[in-house]
Design an enzyme around this catalytic site. Structure first.
Site, PDB file in Angstrom:
ATOM      1  N   ILE A  74      -3.405   1.106   2.671  1.00  0.00           N
ATOM      2  CA  ILE A  74      -2.589   2.009   1.863  1.00  0.00           C
ATOM      3  C   ILE A  74      -2.944   3.459   2.149  1.00  0.00           C
ATOM      4  O   ILE A  74      -2.068   4.315   2.301  1.00  0.00           O
ATOM      5  CB  ILE A  74      -2.773   1.704   0.368  1.00  0.00           C
ATOM      6  CG1 ILE A  74      -2.118   0.352   0.032  1.00  0.00           C
ATOM      7  CG2 ILE A  74      -2.140   2.785  -0.496  1.00  0.00           C
ATOM      8  CD1 ILE A  74      -0.616   0.333   0.192  1.00  0.00           C
ATOM      9  N   ALA A  97      -7.496   6.111  -2.918  1.00  0.00           N
ATOM     10  CA  ALA A  97      -7.192   4.747  -2.454  1.00  0.00           C
ATOM     11  C   ALA A  97      -8.454   4.027  -1.991  1.00  0.00           C
ATOM     12  O   ALA A  97      -8.364   2.919  -1.464  1.00  0.00           O
ATOM     13  CB  ALA A  97      -6.166   4.805  -1.312  1.00  0.00           C
ATOM     14  N   LYS A 100      -3.506  -7.009  -9.844  1.00  0.00           N
ATOM     15  CA  LYS A 100      -4.637  -7.867 -10.205  1.00  0.00           C
ATOM     16  C   LYS A 100      -5.447  -7.284 -11.367  1.00  0.00           C
ATOM     17  O   LYS A 100      -6.344  -7.945 -11.903  1.00  0.00           O
ATOM     18  CB  LYS A 100      -5.530  -8.108  -8.990  1.00  0.00           C
ATOM     19  CG  LYS A 100      -4.843  -8.957  -7.917  1.00  0.00           C
ATOM     20  CD  LYS A 100      -5.699  -9.138  -6.693  1.00  0.00           C
ATOM     21  CE  LYS A 100      -5.048 -10.098  -5.710  1.00  0.00           C
ATOM     22  NZ  LYS A 100      -3.732  -9.654  -5.232  1.00  0.00           N
TER      23      LYS A 100
END
Length: 599
Positions: free
Chosen positions: A269, A341, A387
């Protein structure tokens, strides 16, 4: 003159002057620089143009020569043995001889290039447009393919032929597979939507053929392409979801002309965020990563792009676990926006190394957020995950704790820093993604491994996810948890079956024991869930973007969260798993410390 003869008199002049006329035209149109085995329609068109100009010049020359002779001033010669129709007939015959000789050379050289290789199999091309025709031409030049025909749904096209190759209706595919030994179908539909491509792909699943998509034009035109070079279907084609075009103003709002820092810049990402950011022309883009190899790779990739866009690129080798190093960086470069990130994301690895997962994901985020506050960073965007919602694993719980940290900081005195989080599911092609794993297992002859028959996941492409992260960050007012619309969840078992069938194989199972590729159920890994969710609460709030929503999540104020963070850090540094789980159970909604058993 319809007879063999030896030139005489005036005919010698005509024989001598014609090369002086056509050779300059053929040189001008590049006909003596052409590579014969790649000669195509453009070369024959250039030959025709050069010949027409030559014919006009030749006719004018004959007219001028006749006038001169009739005036009886050119060596006393008479106009004998040179028909006036020669100005039309000779260029016409000349063009036929030149074109046919070059066509013969092309066919002969293509055969030599192939070297007597057998055809790689029968091919059908789905599509009858320009892309399909040019692909067929390139396939013919390579000599490695037996093109059976085109497939098109347009009734006006079916029943006809293109360059001698018939066009069939989709209903005839089964018959062609049986009678013409078709082994592969190539999709030549560059303008079709993903939803339409998905419909076509699903209609082909029942056939024992390998479905692929158009290769790179350069490889086709060069003649170097082989059947293995046709590109496998993208997972985007299987999912059939078209991305929403980005809002240019939102993308540029926090980036253009500013200093931007991306942590985890070498990850899946993070690297895509950097690719998207550099195109918005920030003044300076800071790439921060603790992996030397990943940092080197993304810095080398973005170097030419940054130079073209006049962006200063800075590679920073550092870890978010080092607050002093982060503070030095922020004081030196004064970033306007931070896109965080940097995180450990692989569920089984973090489950096996819980202390490192907590220190990196929770306290790395806390370190970066506090430094951003102290250094006056205007925007801080955390890349989060589905998640984090009712997690059954430490990785998900650590990401939810990171969200709670930012929510608490935003609720308190965050200074001038605007904190927000962007939560989404699996991205296609990231490290550890199921799709590259399935492709690797297919090339090895199987089996494909699925952890549970009913496991489902949300999927999104990396570029779309990165664009939406940047746009969501521009919308933030402070403390928001943005949730990306991931579309419909995908059953991993169905995805595995589709990939097997569209590779031209059959699934081997109890119903078909003689199939080609088996799909093996290995059992859920530690901490893995059957179903992922994107929301903890209900009724998300829409935003100005159709694929970005705001979640309504419970949070903890900083006075309540701070002692829990202190206990969590002590547990992580002591590698005390019980202490870690005790804090996570107390703070993270839905986390029990035990994986959810499959039904």
């Amino acid at each position: 003159l319809d007879t063999l003869h030896w030139p005489s008199g005036l005919q010698w002049w005509v024989y001598g002057l014609t090369p002086l006329l056509f050779v300059p035209f053929y040189i001008r149109f590049g006909l003596y620089r052409a590579i014969f085995r790649y000669t195509g329609q453009a070369a024959f068109l250039a030959t025709a143009k050069a010949t027409v100009l030559y014919a006009v010049s030749f006719s004018v020359m004959l007219w001028a020569l006749q006038k001169a002779l009739l005036s009886n001033w050119l060596f006393g010669m008479q106009w004998v043995g040179v028909p006036r129709s020669l100005g039309v007939l000779q260029p016409l015959i000349f063009f036929l001889l030149v074109a046919s000789s070059r066509a013969f050379a092309r066919v002969w050289l293509a055969e030599q290039l192939r070297g007597g290789q057998a055809s790689a199999g029968g091919f059908l091309i789905w599509g009858a447009g320009t892309a399909a025709v040019q692909t067929a031409t390139a396939m013919g030049m390579s000599g490695q393919f037996d093109l059976v025909g085109f497939v098109d749904e347009d009734a006006a096209q079916t029943g006809h032929s293109i360059n001698g190759v018939p066009v069939y209706a989709p209903s005839q595919i089964a018959q062609l597979i049986q009678e013409q030994d078709v082994t592969d179908i190539l999709l030549a539909l560059p303008t079709a939507s993903r939803a339409r491509r998905k419909e076509i792909i699903n209609s082909l699943r029942r056939f024992p053929v390998h479905v692929r998509t158009l290769p790179d034009w350069g490889d086709l035109a060069s003649g170097r392409v082989t059947v293995q070079d046709f590109r496998e279907l993208d997972i985007e084609d299987l999912l059939g979801r078209d991305p929403v075009p980005p809002d240019a103003e939102l993308l540029a709002r926090n980036l253009t002309g500013k200093v931007v820092l991306v942590t985890g810049a070498g990850g899946s990402i993070g690297s895509e965020l950097c690719r998207q950011i550099v195109r918005q022309r920030p003044r300076q883009l800071l790439l921060l990563d603790h992996s030397e190899f990943n940092l080197y790779t993304i810095h080398q990739e973005l170097g030419p792009v940054a130079a073209d866009e006049s962006v200063q690129l800075v590679a920073l080798l550092a870890s978010v676990a080092q607050p002093e190093r982060l503070r030095t960086i922020c004081q030196q470069y004064a970033p306007y926006a931070v896109y965080h990130a940097a995180a450990y994301k692989h569920v089984p690895l973090v489950e096996s190394n819980p202390a490192e997962g907590i220190l990196n994901n929770v306290f790395g985020t806390l370190n970066m957020a506090r430094v951003a506050q102290q250094c006056g960073v205007a925007r801080f965007v955390l890349v989060s995950t589905d998640k984090a919602v009712r997690p059954t694993n430490i990785m998900g719980a650590s990401k939810r704790m990171a969200e709670l940290v930012l929510q608490a900081l935003a609720l308190g005195e965050s200074g001038r820093t605007c904190f927000c989080m962007v939560r989404f599911g699996n991205v296609l092609g990231s490290s550890g993604s199921v799709v590259p794993l399935f492709r690797r297992q297919l090339t090895q002859g199987g089996p494909l491994t699925v952890t549970h028959p009913d496991v489902t996941r949300y999927f999104m492409t990396i570029p779309e996810a990165a664009q939406l992260v940047l746009q969501a960050g521009a919308m933030a007012q402070g403390g928001e948890v943005f949730v990306l619309d991931m579309g419909e969840p995908v059953r991993i078992m169905d995805l595995a079956r589709r990939m097997v069938e569209l590779s031209g194989f059959s699934v081997r199972d109890e119903q078909y024991p003689h199939g080609d590729i088996a799909i093996e159920v290995t059992g859920l890994r530690p901490g893995e869930k059957l179903y992922e969710e994107l929301l903890i609460g209900d009724n998300p709030t829409p935003t100005g973007h159709p694929r970005i929503m705001k979640a309504r999540e419970e949070l903890l104020a900083w006075p309540a969260l701070e002692p829990q963070l202190s206990a969590l850090e002590q547990g992580a540094r002591a590698c005390d798993l019980a202490a870690i789980k005790q804090v996570l159970c107390a703070c993270v909604h839905g986390y029990t410390g035990k994986p959810v058993a499959p039904e």
